[in-house]
Write a protein that holds these residues in place. Structure first.
Motif, mmCIF file in Angstrom:
data_model
loop_
_atom_site.group_PDB
_atom_site.id
_atom_site.type_symbol
_atom_site.label_atom_id
_atom_site.label_comp_id
_atom_site.label_asym_id
_atom_site.label_seq_id
_atom_site.Cartn_x
_atom_site.Cartn_y
_atom_site.Cartn_z
ATOM 1 N N LEU A 4 -71.542 -43.948 64.652
ATOM 2 C CA LEU A 4 -70.856 -43.189 65.703
ATOM 3 C C LEU A 4 -71.608 -43.351 67.012
ATOM 4 O O LEU A 4 -72.823 -43.142 67.070
ATOM 5 N N LEU A 5 -70.879 -43.696 68.072
ATOM 6 C CA LEU A 5 -71.452 -43.814 69.406
ATOM 7 C C LEU A 5 -70.938 -42.684 70.293
ATOM 8 O O LEU A 5 -69.748 -42.362 70.273
ATOM 9 N N SER A 6 -71.828 -42.111 71.085
ATOM 10 C CA SER A 6 -71.427 -41.136 72.092
ATOM 11 C C SER A 6 -72.373 -41.266 73.284
ATOM 12 O O SER A 6 -73.282 -42.093 73.284
ATOM 13 N N ASN A 7 -72.145 -40.449 74.315
ATOM 14 C CA ASN A 7 -73.007 -40.500 75.494
ATOM 15 C C ASN A 7 -72.728 -39.287 76.376
ATOM 16 O O ASN A 7 -71.970 -38.388 75.989
ATOM 17 N N ASP A 8 -73.344 -39.267 77.566
ATOM 18 C CA ASP A 8 -73.006 -38.223 78.532
ATOM 19 C C ASP A 8 -72.491 -38.805 79.838
ATOM 20 O O ASP A 8 -72.086 -38.069 80.736
ATOM 21 N N ASP A 9 -72.496 -40.144 79.961
ATOM 22 C CA ASP A 9 -71.991 -40.776 81.179
ATOM 23 C C ASP A 9 -70.489 -41.012 81.118
ATOM 24 O O ASP A 9 -69.890 -41.439 82.112
ATOM 25 N N GLY A 10 -69.868 -40.756 79.976
ATOM 26 C CA GLY A 10 -68.430 -40.934 79.832
ATOM 27 C C GLY A 10 -68.084 -42.198 79.071
ATOM 28 O O GLY A 10 -68.833 -43.184 79.070
ATOM 29 N N ILE A 11 -66.931 -42.192 78.450
ATOM 30 C CA ILE A 11 -66.534 -43.278 77.552
ATOM 31 C C ILE A 11 -66.388 -44.607 78.279
ATOM 32 O O ILE A 11 -66.564 -45.673 77.688
ATOM 33 N N ASP A 12 -66.094 -44.579 79.587
ATOM 34 C CA ASP A 12 -65.895 -45.813 80.340
ATOM 35 C C ASP A 12 -67.166 -46.296 81.041
ATOM 36 O O ASP A 12 -67.119 -47.260 81.807
ATOM 37 N N ALA A 13 -68.299 -45.649 80.807
ATOM 38 C CA ALA A 13 -69.537 -45.989 81.496
ATOM 39 C C ALA A 13 -70.063 -47.366 81.053
ATOM 40 O O ALA A 13 -69.896 -47.757 79.898
ATOM 41 N N PRO A 14 -70.707 -48.098 81.953
ATOM 42 C CA PRO A 14 -71.270 -49.408 81.582
ATOM 43 C C PRO A 14 -72.254 -49.326 80.414
ATOM 44 O O PRO A 14 -72.304 -50.231 79.580
ATOM 45 N N GLY A 15 -73.025 -48.243 80.340
ATOM 46 C CA GLY A 15 -73.973 -48.111 79.245
ATOM 47 C C GLY A 15 -73.294 -48.057 77.890
ATOM 48 O O GLY A 15 -73.845 -48.545 76.896
ATOM 49 N N MET A 16 -72.092 -47.482 77.836
ATOM 50 C CA MET A 16 -71.355 -47.449 76.577
ATOM 51 C C MET A 16 -70.876 -48.847 76.198
ATOM 52 O O MET A 16 -70.854 -49.209 75.009
ATOM 53 N N VAL A 17 -70.485 -49.642 77.183
ATOM 54 C CA VAL A 17 -70.081 -51.022 76.908
ATOM 55 C C VAL A 17 -71.232 -51.777 76.243
ATOM 56 O O VAL A 17 -71.050 -52.474 75.242
ATOM 57 N N HIS A 18 -72.430 -51.613 76.793
ATOM 58 C CA HIS A 18 -73.600 -52.289 76.227
ATOM 59 C C HIS A 18 -73.943 -51.741 74.837
ATOM 60 O O HIS A 18 -74.288 -52.500 73.930
ATOM 61 N N LEU A 19 -73.857 -50.409 74.664
ATOM 62 C CA LEU A 19 -74.187 -49.819 73.369
ATOM 63 C C LEU A 19 -73.207 -50.275 72.296
ATOM 64 O O LEU A 19 -73.599 -50.565 71.157
ATOM 65 N N LEU B 195 -74.753 -54.772 64.513
ATOM 66 C CA LEU B 195 -75.351 -54.112 63.351
ATOM 67 C C LEU B 195 -74.340 -53.845 62.245
ATOM 68 O O LEU B 195 -74.669 -53.906 61.068
ATOM 69 N N SER B 196 -73.100 -53.502 62.637
ATOM 70 C CA SER B 196 -72.085 -53.097 61.663
ATOM 71 C C SER B 196 -70.692 -53.348 62.232
ATOM 72 O O SER B 196 -70.506 -53.372 63.454
ATOM 73 N N ASP B 197 -69.719 -53.495 61.341
ATOM 74 C CA ASP B 197 -68.321 -53.620 61.771
ATOM 75 C C ASP B 197 -67.627 -52.264 61.850
ATOM 76 O O ASP B 197 -66.534 -52.160 62.414
ATOM 77 N N ASP B 198 -68.245 -51.229 61.277
ATOM 78 C CA ASP B 198 -67.616 -49.904 61.236
ATOM 79 C C ASP B 198 -68.210 -49.033 62.340
ATOM 80 O O ASP B 198 -69.086 -48.192 62.111
ATOM 81 N N VAL B 199 -67.750 -49.276 63.562
ATOM 82 C CA VAL B 199 -68.281 -48.598 64.741
ATOM 83 C C VAL B 199 -67.199 -47.724 65.359
ATOM 84 O O VAL B 199 -66.092 -48.193 65.635
ATOM 85 N N TRP B 200 -67.520 -46.458 65.572
ATOM 86 C CA TRP B 200 -66.626 -45.502 66.205
ATOM 87 C C TRP B 200 -67.217 -45.071 67.548
ATOM 88 O O TRP B 200 -68.439 -44.900 67.661
ATOM 89 N N VAL B 201 -66.355 -44.888 68.530
ATOM 90 C CA VAL B 201 -66.771 -44.379 69.835
ATOM 91 C C VAL B 201 -66.027 -43.066 70.086
ATOM 92 O O VAL B 201 -64.793 -43.045 70.148
ATOM 93 N N VAL B 202 -66.764 -41.979 70.198
ATOM 94 C CA VAL B 202 -66.184 -40.672 70.531
ATOM 95 C C VAL B 202 -67.093 -40.079 71.610
ATOM 96 O O VAL B 202 -68.230 -39.691 71.328
ATOM 97 N N ALA B 203 -66.589 -40.041 72.840
ATOM 98 C CA ALA B 203 -67.435 -39.687 73.974
ATOM 99 C C ALA B 203 -66.632 -38.883 74.990
ATOM 100 O O ALA B 203 -65.391 -38.890 74.957
#
Length: 260
Positions: free
Chosen positions: A14-29, A36-44
């Motif tokens: 699970l990926l999250s952040n505080d800069d928002g789902i569209d932030a460049p840092g989320m793109v990199h994360l 690392l895995s194919d089962d990646v979720w983004v909820v931010a």
């Protein structure tokens, strides 16, 4: 204790952040997580929530929208996002790992008390899930400030997950502001000292009404060896284990004597 998670290819992340789902840092994360895995979720959060700390939405409706396969934007805080993900959107199978970031700016010293990035990771820890907060120290003049994190994050995550962890710990990782090839190493450090809020500016709006703005200036100690601040400014990647339980055990005995 968390058992070592050596084979991340089978992990649900699970990926999250505080800069928002569209932030460049989320793109990199997300790019890092998919190595690392194919089962990646983004909820931010659906917008920037920097400085939100561990705030939780209790008195307003909490709305979310789907942005793609396994991608959801939440109209709330980073803590809300992790809660919604674990207890609602991913209720069929909880994540094995929560990654929060990559934050635009370091979370060093006392930053951890205010940071929504750290809070999202800490919420994962509170929910009984292995969690890592990742932040990139940067200068506004840097042409691509996330390159250090993008280059080194996967290796740091793998090495951390290959170790057993106490279940009350969050790993707080900061990447230094330098070219990736100039990183001096990875150092395990204690939390340093720097305090936000020393620079409060009073200004006037167009209607002549005063308002205050909390500036970015802060007093910080870059000299104390063994701290995240000192190591980060020597161009080291820092890893700081943060504990959920903030009790000062040494003070328990002293205080107990006051109430005998």
């Amino acid at each position: 204790m968390f058992d070592p998670l050596v084979d991340l290819s089978k992990a649900r992340i699970l990926l999250s952040n505080d800069d928002g789902i569209d932030a460049p840092g989320m793109v990199h994360l997300e790019a890092v997580a998919r190595t690392l895995s194919d089962d990646v979720w983004v909820v931010a959060p659906d917008r920037e929530q920097s400085g939100a700390g561990h705030a939780l939405t209790l008195h307003d409706p909490l709305r979310y929208g789907q942005r793609g396969e396994k991608r959801f934007a939440v109209g709330g805080t980073p803590t809300d996002s992790v809660l919604v993900a674990v207890n609602h959107l991913m209720a069929d199978r909880r994540p094995d790992l929560v990654l929060s970031g990559i934050n635009r700016g370091g979370n060093l010293g006392e930053d951890v008390h205010y940071s929504g990035t750290v809070a999202a990771g800490m919420e994962g820890t509170l929910l009984g899930i292995r969690a890592i907060a990742l932040s990139q120290v940067f200068d506004e003049r840097s042409p691509d400030p996330f390159q250090v994190a993008a280059t080194h994050a996967a290796d740091v995550i793998r090495r951390l997950c290959a170790r057993p962890w106490r279940r009350d710990l969050l790993m707080n990782v900061n990447f230094p502001d330098c070219p990736p090839v100039e990183v001096s190493g990875v150092e395990v450090c204690r939390q340093g000292k720097r305090k936000l809020g020393d620079d409060i500016q009073e200004r006037m709006d167009p209607r002549g009404r005063p308002y205050l703005w909390i500036g970015v200036m802060r007093k910080e100690d870059r000299q104390s060896p063994g701290t995240d601040l000192e190591a980060a400014y020597r161009q080291a990647i820092t890893v700081t284990p943060l504990c959920v339980d903030m009790t000062d055990n040494g003070a328990l005995t002293d205080l107990a004597e006051a109430f005998v």
